[in-house]
Design a protein around this motif. Structure first.
Motif, PDB file in Angstrom:
ATOM      1  N   ILE A  52       1.001  -1.055   0.002  1.00  0.00           N
ATOM      2  CA  ILE A  52       0.149   0.096   0.095  1.00  0.00           C
ATOM      3  C   ILE A  52       0.912   1.346   0.083  1.00  0.00           C
ATOM      4  N   LEU A  53       0.856   1.906  -0.930  1.00  0.00           N
ATOM      5  CA  LEU A  53       1.912   3.050  -1.428  1.00  0.00           C
ATOM      6  C   LEU A  53       1.248   4.210  -1.027  1.00  0.00           C
ATOM      7  N   LEU A  54       1.955   5.370  -0.527  1.00  0.00           N
ATOM      8  CA  LEU A  54       1.787   6.603   0.113  1.00  0.00           C
ATOM      9  C   LEU A  54       2.834   7.543  -0.265  1.00  0.00           C
ATOM     10  N   ALA A  55       2.652   8.621  -0.678  1.00  0.00           N
ATOM     11  CA  ALA A  55       3.557   9.712  -1.170  1.00  0.00           C
ATOM     12  C   ALA A  55       2.737  10.770  -1.351  1.00  0.00           C
ATOM     13  N   ARG A  56       3.563  11.850  -1.349  1.00  0.00           N
ATOM     14  CA  ARG A  56       2.939  13.181  -1.988  1.00  0.00           C
ATOM     15  C   ARG A  56       2.959  13.341  -3.467  1.00  0.00           C
ATOM     16  N   SER A  57       3.715  12.792  -4.193  1.00  0.00           N
ATOM     17  CA  SER A  57       3.889  12.765  -5.652  1.00  0.00           C
ATOM     18  C   SER A  57       2.845  11.417  -6.243  1.00  0.00           C
ATOM     19  N   GLY A  58       1.729  11.973  -6.486  1.00  0.00           N
ATOM     20  CA  GLY A  58       0.687  10.932  -7.039  1.00  0.00           C
ATOM     21  C   GLY A  58       1.164  10.301  -8.391  1.00  0.00           C
ATOM     22  N   GLU A  59       1.607  11.083  -9.234  1.00  0.00           N
ATOM     23  CA  GLU A  59       1.886  10.561 -10.581  1.00  0.00           C
ATOM     24  C   GLU A  59       3.086   9.696 -10.660  1.00  0.00           C
ATOM     25  N   ARG A  60       3.861   9.916  -9.765  1.00  0.00           N
ATOM     26  CA  ARG A  60       5.301   8.983  -9.555  1.00  0.00           C
ATOM     27  C   ARG A  60       4.730   7.742  -8.817  1.00  0.00           C
ATOM     28  N   THR A  75      -0.603  -4.111  -5.622  1.00  0.00           N
ATOM     29  CA  THR A  75      -0.555  -2.722  -4.988  1.00  0.00           C
ATOM     30  C   THR A  75      -1.522  -1.661  -5.120  1.00  0.00           C
ATOM     31  N   SER A  76      -1.780  -0.990  -4.251  1.00  0.00           N
ATOM     32  CA  SER A  76      -2.680   0.415  -4.248  1.00  0.00           C
ATOM     33  C   SER A  76      -2.039   1.486  -3.854  1.00  0.00           C
ATOM     34  N   VAL A  77      -2.485   2.403  -4.256  1.00  0.00           N
ATOM     35  CA  VAL A  77      -2.049   3.912  -4.241  1.00  0.00           C
ATOM     36  C   VAL A  77      -2.791   4.960  -3.523  1.00  0.00           C
ATOM     37  N   TYR A  78      -2.172   5.527  -2.556  1.00  0.00           N
ATOM     38  CA  TYR A  78      -2.883   6.544  -2.022  1.00  0.00           C
ATOM     39  C   TYR A  78      -1.915   7.922  -1.678  1.00  0.00           C
ATOM     40  N   PRO A  79      -2.181   8.699  -2.714  1.00  0.00           N
ATOM     41  CA  PRO A  79      -1.418  10.045  -2.705  1.00  0.00           C
ATOM     42  C   PRO A  79      -1.863  10.581  -1.361  1.00  0.00           C
ATOM     43  N   LEU A  80      -0.563  11.249  -0.655  1.00  0.00           N
ATOM     44  CA  LEU A  80      -0.812  12.085   0.684  1.00  0.00           C
ATOM     45  C   LEU A  80       0.394  12.777   1.037  1.00  0.00           C
ATOM     46  N   ASN A  81       0.036  14.057   1.455  1.00  0.00           N
ATOM     47  CA  ASN A  81       1.125  15.051   2.116  1.00  0.00           C
ATOM     48  C   ASN A  81       0.847  14.933   3.403  1.00  0.00           C
ATOM     49  N   LEU A  82       1.826  14.211   4.106  1.00  0.00           N
ATOM     50  CA  LEU A  82       1.913  14.036   5.721  1.00  0.00           C
ATOM     51  C   LEU A  82       1.900  15.447   6.399  1.00  0.00           C
ATOM     52  N   LEU A  85      -2.763  17.310   8.065  1.00  0.00           N
ATOM     53  CA  LEU A  85      -3.291  16.425   9.090  1.00  0.00           C
ATOM     54  C   LEU A  85      -4.660  16.049   8.981  1.00  0.00           C
ATOM     55  N   GLU A  86      -5.462  16.855   8.244  1.00  0.00           N
ATOM     56  CA  GLU A  86      -6.870  16.546   7.793  1.00  0.00           C
ATOM     57  C   GLU A  86      -6.624  15.473   6.954  1.00  0.00           C
ATOM     58  N   ALA A  87      -5.857  15.594   5.918  1.00  0.00           N
ATOM     59  CA  ALA A  87      -5.616  14.624   4.648  1.00  0.00           C
ATOM     60  C   ALA A  87      -5.270  13.453   5.124  1.00  0.00           C
ATOM     61  N   VAL A  88      -4.424  13.410   6.415  1.00  0.00           N
ATOM     62  CA  VAL A  88      -3.860  12.126   6.842  1.00  0.00           C
ATOM     63  C   VAL A  88      -4.739  11.296   7.471  1.00  0.00           C
ATOM     64  N   ARG A  89      -5.739  12.126   8.194  1.00  0.00           N
ATOM     65  CA  ARG A  89      -7.012  11.278   8.591  1.00  0.00           C
ATOM     66  C   ARG A  89      -7.935  10.819   7.551  1.00  0.00           C
ATOM     67  N   ALA A  90      -7.988  11.497   6.770  1.00  0.00           N
ATOM     68  CA  ALA A  90      -9.216  11.048   5.689  1.00  0.00           C
ATOM     69  C   ALA A  90      -8.447   9.796   5.008  1.00  0.00           C
ATOM     70  N   ALA A 139       0.676  11.041  13.191  1.00  0.00           N
ATOM     71  CA  ALA A 139      -0.717  11.319  13.176  1.00  0.00           C
ATOM     72  C   ALA A 139      -1.234  10.087  12.431  1.00  0.00           C
ATOM     73  N   LEU A 140      -0.715   9.736  11.326  1.00  0.00           N
ATOM     74  CA  LEU A 140      -0.946   8.403  10.385  1.00  0.00           C
ATOM     75  C   LEU A 140      -1.025   7.329  11.351  1.00  0.00           C
ATOM     76  N   LEU A 141       0.194   7.147  12.268  1.00  0.00           N
ATOM     77  CA  LEU A 141       0.226   5.822  12.986  1.00  0.00           C
ATOM     78  C   LEU A 141      -0.940   6.046  14.033  1.00  0.00           C
ATOM     79  N   LEU A 142      -1.300   7.063  14.576  1.00  0.00           N
ATOM     80  CA  LEU A 142      -2.238   7.057  15.647  1.00  0.00           C
ATOM     81  C   LEU A 142      -3.516   6.813  14.837  1.00  0.00           C
ATOM     82  N   ALA A 143      -3.863   7.289  13.763  1.00  0.00           N
ATOM     83  CA  ALA A 143      -5.121   6.626  12.992  1.00  0.00           C
ATOM     84  C   ALA A 143      -5.190   5.385  12.746  1.00  0.00           C
TER      85      ALA A 143
END
Length: 283
Positions: A52-60, A75-82, A85-90, A139-143
């Motif tokens: 399960i892949l997370l990173a800011r650069s969605g295209e990459r 695999t699955s992809v979740y673009p995320l800017n850590l 914090l609202e995006a992290v929880r979402a 925040a990601l780990l706590l979620a």
């Protein structure tokens, strides 16, 4: 070979135990679009894990995911800017809804800045690095932690740095401070989770040849691991239940810091003074 012996922490170079440990398991990896995170994702996918892949650069991320799928991986992809914090929880909620369980989380995303502290105040280096290296990953780990505890356990791997240990290195205050803070926070969390099925390990890597170190001229010719070599150390706790994975010399550094703190501080301060003098001469 000598470079590997001098630099490398314990590593999973024989992939058979890794295949046995991760085949059919779901492993979440942050900072998975480049460098160590990308290499770790490819390695785990090749061994049968669902990554399960997370990173800011969605295209990459999509490029990496497509190549993993093309090689037969899941695999699955979740673009995320850590730092959001609202995006992290979402995103954490999306992951929980889409994946029945998460067997391991590899907290790899991070950023470094090398700059004199007097030049970094207006740039808010400390605030930015705390967001990327500490508060965002926390925040990601706590979620995700309540889900991991409820499912009966799992593994958290913190991709840290040998420089997250004393002594304090000039020009790395924001980076060291943010990495040490997260490392200590996670250590406290690990002790609190004792007996609840969630294992925690920190991997203290030496220098790794990635985009992150490219701006630092001093590192251009320094010995460094490749991203794949680093990834082989990152996955080691998935095979061997170790709380800390580190180069053999790191314990010596810790002992020296305890026994000779003043001498090391003088050494670090003297090195910085020498750099300033040489810089002034070049000007």
């Amino acid at each position: 070979m000598l470079r590997r012996v001098l630099l490398s922490p314990p590593a999973c170079r024989d992939l058979r135990p890794l295949v046995a440990a991760v085949r059919g398991k779901a492993v979440l990896i942050t900072g998975a679009s480049y460098g160590i995170g990308e290499a770790t994702a490819r390695l785990l996918a090749s061994c049968g894990a669902e990554v399960i892949l997370l990173a800011r650069s969605g295209e990459r991320l999509e490029v990496v995911a497509a190549e993993i799928r093309g090689a037969g991986g899941q695999t699955s992809v979740y673009p995320l800017n850590l730092t959001d914090l609202e995006a992290v929880r979402a995103v954490a909620s999306q992951i929980a809804a889409n994946h029945p369980r998460i067997d391991a989380i590899i907290s790899n995303a991070g950023h470094s800045i090398r700059r004199p502290v007097l030049d970094s105040t207006e740039r808010d280096d400390l605030g930015r690095l705390l967001a990327v290296n500490f508060s965002g990953p926390a925040a990601l780990l706590l979620a995700l932690l309540p889900r991991m505890v409820a499912q009966g356990g799992g593994m958290i791997v913190n991709v840290s740095s040998a420089s997250a240990m004393p002594p304090g290195i000039p020009r790395w205050a924001a980076y060291q401070g943010s990495k040490v803070g997260f490392d200590l926070w996670l250590g406290s969390v690990a002790n609190e989770l004792h007996g609840r099925g969630v294992r925690v390990s920190s991997v203290y890597l030496p220098l790794v040849r990635t985009r992150m170190i490219a701006p630092t001229r001093a590192y251009r010719f320094a010995p460094a691991l490749t991203p794949l070599e680093a990834a082989q150390s990152v996955v080691y706790p998935l095979v061997q239940p170790m709380r800390r994975v580190a180069p053999w010399w790191l314990k010596g550094q810790q002992v020296a810091t305890l026994l000779f703190p003043d001498a090391l501080d003088r050494l670090m301060g003297g090195a910085e003074e020498l750099v300033r003098r040489l810089t002034r001469r070049k000007r």
